[in-house]
Design a protein around this motif. Structure first.
Motif, mmCIF file in Angstrom:
data_model
loop_
_atom_site.group_PDB
_atom_site.id
_atom_site.type_symbol
_atom_site.label_atom_id
_atom_site.label_comp_id
_atom_site.label_asym_id
_atom_site.label_seq_id
_atom_site.Cartn_x
_atom_site.Cartn_y
_atom_site.Cartn_z
ATOM 1 N N LEU A 130 0.832 -1.190 0.000
ATOM 2 C CA LEU A 130 0.000 0.000 0.000
ATOM 3 C C LEU A 130 0.872 1.246 0.000
ATOM 4 N N GLY A 131 0.384 2.283 -0.654
ATOM 5 C CA GLY A 131 1.172 3.504 -0.687
ATOM 6 C C GLY A 131 0.343 4.721 -1.017
ATOM 7 N N GLY A 132 0.902 5.882 -0.763
ATOM 8 C CA GLY A 132 0.259 7.139 -1.092
ATOM 9 C C GLY A 132 1.311 8.155 -1.497
ATOM 10 N N SER A 133 0.913 9.134 -2.297
ATOM 11 C CA SER A 133 1.862 10.139 -2.766
ATOM 12 C C SER A 133 1.179 11.483 -2.944
ATOM 13 N N LEU A 134 1.963 12.538 -2.756
ATOM 14 C CA LEU A 134 1.521 13.915 -2.985
ATOM 15 C C LEU A 134 2.549 14.597 -3.878
ATOM 16 N N LEU A 135 2.076 15.390 -4.830
ATOM 17 C CA LEU A 135 2.989 16.110 -5.715
ATOM 18 C C LEU A 135 2.426 17.500 -5.962
ATOM 19 N N ASN A 136 3.304 18.500 -5.924
ATOM 20 C CA ASN A 136 2.882 19.869 -6.201
ATOM 21 C C ASN A 136 3.935 20.572 -7.040
ATOM 22 N N PHE B 169 -1.294 19.951 -8.880
ATOM 23 C CA PHE B 169 -1.305 19.204 -7.626
ATOM 24 C C PHE B 169 -1.940 17.842 -7.860
ATOM 25 N N ASN B 170 -1.296 16.799 -7.319
ATOM 26 C CA ASN B 170 -1.802 15.442 -7.468
ATOM 27 C C ASN B 170 -1.679 14.704 -6.138
ATOM 28 N N ALA B 171 -2.760 14.063 -5.718
ATOM 29 C CA ALA B 171 -2.756 13.203 -4.533
ATOM 30 C C ALA B 171 -3.285 11.841 -4.959
ATOM 31 N N ALA B 172 -2.560 10.778 -4.619
ATOM 32 C CA ALA B 172 -2.941 9.458 -5.121
ATOM 33 C C ALA B 172 -2.644 8.383 -4.093
ATOM 34 N N ALA B 173 -3.432 7.312 -4.136
ATOM 35 C CA ALA B 173 -3.220 6.117 -3.317
ATOM 36 C C ALA B 173 -3.008 4.935 -4.253
ATOM 37 N N SER B 174 -2.059 4.067 -3.905
ATOM 38 C CA SER B 174 -1.723 2.914 -4.745
ATOM 39 C C SER B 174 -1.871 1.626 -3.956
ATOM 40 N N ILE B 175 -2.315 0.575 -4.644
ATOM 41 C CA ILE B 175 -2.391 -0.758 -4.057
ATOM 42 C C ILE B 175 -1.791 -1.739 -5.058
ATOM 43 N N ALA B 176 -0.891 -2.588 -4.582
ATOM 44 C CA ALA B 176 -0.178 -3.522 -5.450
ATOM 45 C C ALA B 176 -0.332 -4.940 -4.929
ATOM 46 N N TYR B 177 -0.547 -5.878 -5.862
ATOM 47 C CA TYR B 177 -0.608 -7.297 -5.518
ATOM 48 C C TYR B 177 0.744 -7.930 -5.840
ATOM 49 N N THR B 178 1.391 -8.512 -4.828
ATOM 50 C CA THR B 178 2.758 -9.016 -4.963
ATOM 51 C C THR B 178 2.836 -10.543 -4.892
ATOM 52 N N VAL C 263 -6.698 12.256 -7.141
ATOM 53 C CA VAL C 263 -7.296 13.468 -7.682
ATOM 54 C C VAL C 263 -6.196 14.334 -8.279
ATOM 55 N N LEU C 264 -6.548 15.050 -9.330
ATOM 56 C CA LEU C 264 -5.610 15.918 -10.032
ATOM 57 C C LEU C 264 -6.210 17.317 -10.104
ATOM 58 N N ASN C 265 -5.463 18.303 -9.610
ATOM 59 C CA ASN C 265 -5.924 19.689 -9.657
ATOM 60 C C ASN C 265 -4.909 20.526 -10.422
ATOM 61 N N ARG C 266 -5.409 21.323 -11.366
ATOM 62 C CA ARG C 266 -4.573 22.269 -12.113
ATOM 63 C C ARG C 266 -5.260 23.626 -12.073
ATOM 64 N N ARG C 267 -4.487 24.693 -11.852
ATOM 65 C CA ARG C 267 -5.098 26.009 -11.770
ATOM 66 C C ARG C 267 -4.118 27.088 -12.232
ATOM 67 N N VAL C 268 -4.681 28.213 -12.616
ATOM 68 C CA VAL C 268 -3.902 29.394 -12.967
ATOM 69 C C VAL C 268 -4.545 30.597 -12.283
ATOM 70 N N ASP C 269 -3.787 31.672 -12.133
ATOM 71 C CA ASP C 269 -4.285 32.908 -11.541
ATOM 72 C C ASP C 269 -4.471 33.924 -12.661
ATOM 73 N N SER D 22 -9.360 23.301 -11.954
ATOM 74 C CA SER D 22 -10.033 22.055 -12.318
ATOM 75 C C SER D 22 -9.539 20.937 -11.411
ATOM 76 N N THR D 23 -10.473 20.185 -10.810
ATOM 77 C CA THR D 23 -10.138 19.023 -9.987
ATOM 78 C C THR D 23 -10.886 17.818 -10.541
ATOM 79 N N THR D 24 -10.149 16.757 -10.872
ATOM 80 C CA THR D 24 -10.749 15.590 -11.511
ATOM 81 C C THR D 24 -10.224 14.302 -10.882
ATOM 82 N N LEU D 25 -10.976 13.233 -11.056
ATOM 83 C CA LEU D 25 -10.523 11.900 -10.674
ATOM 84 C C LEU D 25 -9.408 11.470 -11.610
#
Length: 336
Positions: free
Chosen positions: A83-89, A100-109, A129-135, A166-169
């Motif tokens: 199991l894992g999770g990640s954040l990127l900005n 900005f991206n926040a994600a959770a991962s599940i792997a079968y080993t 979720v993926l969010n992109r924005r401009v000012d 914009s925020t999307t799955l």
């Protein structure tokens, strides 16, 4: 010079949003931020769990520099799952662009084969979720310039965005193979992954239901071989291919890892990203801590046009090891 910087930033902004170009950030030390390359690398460290952080600064002399930071955590379980999770900005430019991206991962080993189950396959999914924005208030348009008085931010403009945020799955998947044989001179590893499988929409470009506002899928193929030169040294050549829209990145690299004592390994190497940059890399693995530093020397035409377009990257990982670092029940991951 100011005109060049303005044009260069406009080019980067258009390239970042155009459907035929790459929209996702990238790193030099790819394997330090593993689930961004392949969700099947979840739990791939030589420890019970791993926490990693990475920072990249680039194109500092052209405009406000691109700053990209990532954090990830992953762990293995005794149920053939990781199991894992990640954040990127990423933030960049005078227009306040942010990714900005926040994600959770599940792997079968649990897929193991060979005489002693030394060959392993991993299959994984990633959801986030993926969010992109401009000012929009930070943009300067041609209509706001007066040939006599100059620029005035209060001058009206007819330019407008369909949306400024914009925020999307976001869904991804991957698979990976590695050879966990403990006594071989060479252990191979490799994988394939796809990101943005659900083709998330990007209404910042347009609110119309067309391919133009769809973020293109990102395909990644990676692999290499860990050659055990001796009990205290190994060399790991590896390659990465990434494709998104019409943008393609090809990277070749290698590094040497030398065991100095029971607690310390030293690492040094370099990579070449085709038509882009050459990057030396140094790092060390001390107890449960891994630190790496790399510096991209731009070798493209942009580098010849403008100084200091090089990129700096630093990574830090903490790996909770309950066994010796020589255990081979994991993928021998490169740090580049």
């Amino acid at each position: 010079m100011k005109l060049f910087k303005c044009l260069a930033f406009c080019f980067m902004l258009v390239a970042a949003n155009k459907v035929s170009a790459q929209t996702d950030p990238h790193f030099t030390q790819n394997y330090t931020y593993p689930m961004y390359i392949n969700p099947a690398m979840t739990g791939s460290s030589d420890g019970d769990y791993r926490a990693s952080a990475i920072y990249r600064g680039q194109w500092g002399s052209i405009t406000n520099p691109y700053r990209t930071a990532g954090f990830s955590f992953d762990t293995r379980t005794n149920k053939n799952l990781a199991l894992g999770g990640s954040l990127l900005n990423q933030s960049a430019g005078d227009a306040g662009f942010n990714y900005f991206n926040a994600a959770a991962s599940i792997a079968y080993t649990g897929v193991k084969f060979g005489i002693n189950d030394e060959h392993r396959m991993v299959f994984a999914m990633q959801f986030g979720v993926l969010n992109r924005r401009v000012d929009q208030t930070k943009f300067k348009w041609g209509e706001q310039w007066n040939p006599i008085t100059g620029y005035n931010s209060n001058n009206p403009t007819s330019e407008n965005f369909a949306a400024t945020s914009s925020t999307t799955l976001d869904i991804g998947a991957g698979m990976m193979y590695y050879d966990a044989s403990p006594d071989k001179k060479a252990n191979a590893f490799g994988g394939f992954s796809v990101y943005h499988l659900n083709k998330p929409k990007d209404p910042i470009i347009t609110n119309q239901s067309t391919a133009l506002n769809t973020i293109p899928m990102r395909y990644v193929v990676h692999g290499g071989v860990s050659f055990n030169i001796s009990d205290r040294a190994r060399i790991v050549p590896h390659a990465l291919y990434m494709h998104q829209g019409s943008a393609t990145e090809v990277m070749l690299g290698t590094y040497v890892q030398l065991n100095v004592n029971e607690e310390t390994d030293l690492m040094a190497g370099a990579y070449y990203r085709f038509n882009d940059a050459i990057a030396p890399y140094v790092g060390f693995d001390w107890k449960n801590f891994v630190v790496g530093v790399s510096y991209d020397v731009n070798a493209s035409k942009l580098g010849a046009m403008q100084r200091n377009v090089n990129s700096f990257e630093i990574s830090f990982s903490y790996i909770k090891r309950s066994k010796s670092k020589n255990a081979v029940d994991f993928i021998p991951c490169p740090r580049l």
